[in-house]
Design an enzyme around this catalytic site. Structure first.
Site, PDB file in Angstrom:
ATOM      1  N   LEU A 154       0.802  -1.220   0.000  1.00  0.00           N
ATOM      2  CA  LEU A 154       0.000   0.000   0.000  1.00  0.00           C
ATOM      3  C   LEU A 154       0.838   1.273   0.000  1.00  0.00           C
ATOM      4  CD1 LEU A 154      -2.738  -1.076   2.578  1.00  0.00           C
ATOM      5  CD2 LEU A 154      -2.678  -1.441   0.105  1.00  0.00           C
TER       6      LEU A 154
ATOM      7  N   GLY B 266      -1.727   6.438  -2.549  1.00  0.00           N
ATOM      8  CA  GLY B 266      -2.882   6.312  -3.427  1.00  0.00           C
ATOM      9  C   GLY B 266      -3.955   5.425  -2.808  1.00  0.00           C
ATOM     10  N   HIS B 267      -3.523   4.314  -2.205  1.00  0.00           N
ATOM     11  CA  HIS B 267      -4.472   3.444  -1.510  1.00  0.00           C
ATOM     12  C   HIS B 267      -5.090   4.158  -0.309  1.00  0.00           C
ATOM     13  CE1 HIS B 267      -1.747   0.341  -3.411  1.00  0.00           C
ATOM     14  NE2 HIS B 267      -2.931  -0.097  -3.794  1.00  0.00           N
TER      15      HIS B 267
END
Length: 283
Positions: free
Chosen positions: A33, A36-37
């Site tokens: 991750l 953006g996640h």
């Protein structure tokens, strides 16, 4: 925060949440991750009472075994990041949980057309794997909403069509691309870049932005514009994979009626295949 690895336990908690009348959001990921996640998680938290984040490296969507084998797996660090974001449930099933009889005999979901065009043409079976795992997660989690990044633009369009065609009562939320300060779209695969390649990588966004400016200025010789963009990528050190200019709503070729255009670009830089896109509103 709950970490759930099995389907029966997940179903048990989902039933409880449903009885309590909670609004559930799903954030499907393959782990490793990045910010953006986290943007997906933030969006989900703004829209729901409970956020379920899944971490599953889906073997069914990899067209090359070596790509699956080297995909980064950072479960402990991922769980720590999600815990800091106060995610309610992390679903981390093993492949045996999702595909107890393996992937070869697995019943699948395929979206005609969108699965085999553009990105799907060069990665046979990829989008079949995506639509199948997303459909499974929808059935397991029963979310009210699901958040997906706009960086994987074709994937987002495919999921929207699948939801419409299959009658899922799920709101699909597209979350804008998160970029580094130099313009590079954040991606788990950026970790494949060497330090020198990382300096070159923002060139993809630069070439794409210049292409967008030409479109907005009224240029319409798409074949020549794409050829020039490919040449510019080559000069910067990329190996261009695909450059497309399509109708953003249909992903078909442009017509006189097209008002929203998407530039779709993919290029290799060393061992990393970088993808990006940009939406252009035509006057």
């Amino acid at each position: 925060m709950l970490i759930i690895e099995t389907l029966p336990l997940l179903r048990q908690h989902i039933r409880r949440l449903r009885l309590e009348g909670k609004r559930i959001a799903l954030v499907p990921t393959m782990g490793n991750l990045h910010d953006g996640h986290m943007k997906l998680v933030d969006e989900a938290q703004d829209r729901a009472d409970v956020v379920v984040a899944s971490i599953f490296v889906n073997p069914m969507q990899f067209d090359r075994p070596d790509d699956l084998a080297r995909y980064p797996r950072t479960l402990q660090e991922d769980c720590e990041k999600l815990n800091k974001r106060k995610v309610d449930i992390i679903f981390t099933p093993s492949p045996d949980q999702i595909y107890p009889q393996g992937t070869e005999g697995q019943t699948y979901v395929e979206v005609p057309g969108l699965s085999t065009m553009l990105e799907g043409a060069s990665r046979p079976g990829h989008f079949r794997g995506v639509s199948t795992i997303v459909s499974k997660l929808f059935n397991l989690v029963q979310p009210d909403i699901a958040c997906f990044g706009e960086k994987d633009f074709q994937q987002l369009q495919l999921i929207r069509k699948m939801v419409a065609d299959m009658g899922y009562d799920i709101e699909i939320v597209g979350v804008p691309i998160v970029r580094a300060k130099d313009g590079l779209a954040l991606s788990s695969r950026n970790g494949y870049l060497t330090a020198e390649q990382r300096k070159i990588a923002p060139g993809l966004y630069k070439v794409m932005s210049e292409l967008g400016e030409k479109l907005q200025a009224g240029e319409r010789d798409l074949e020549e514009m794409i050829a020039i963009a490919g040449q510019e990528l080559n000069e910067k050190g990329f190996r261009p994979d695909d450059i497309q200019i399509r109708d953003a709503d249909t992903l078909f070729e442009l017509t006189d009626a097209s008002k929203r255009v998407v530039i779709l670009m993919s290029a290799w830089l060393g061992q990393a295949r970088l993808i990006d896109n940009k939406i252009i509103e035509l006057s």
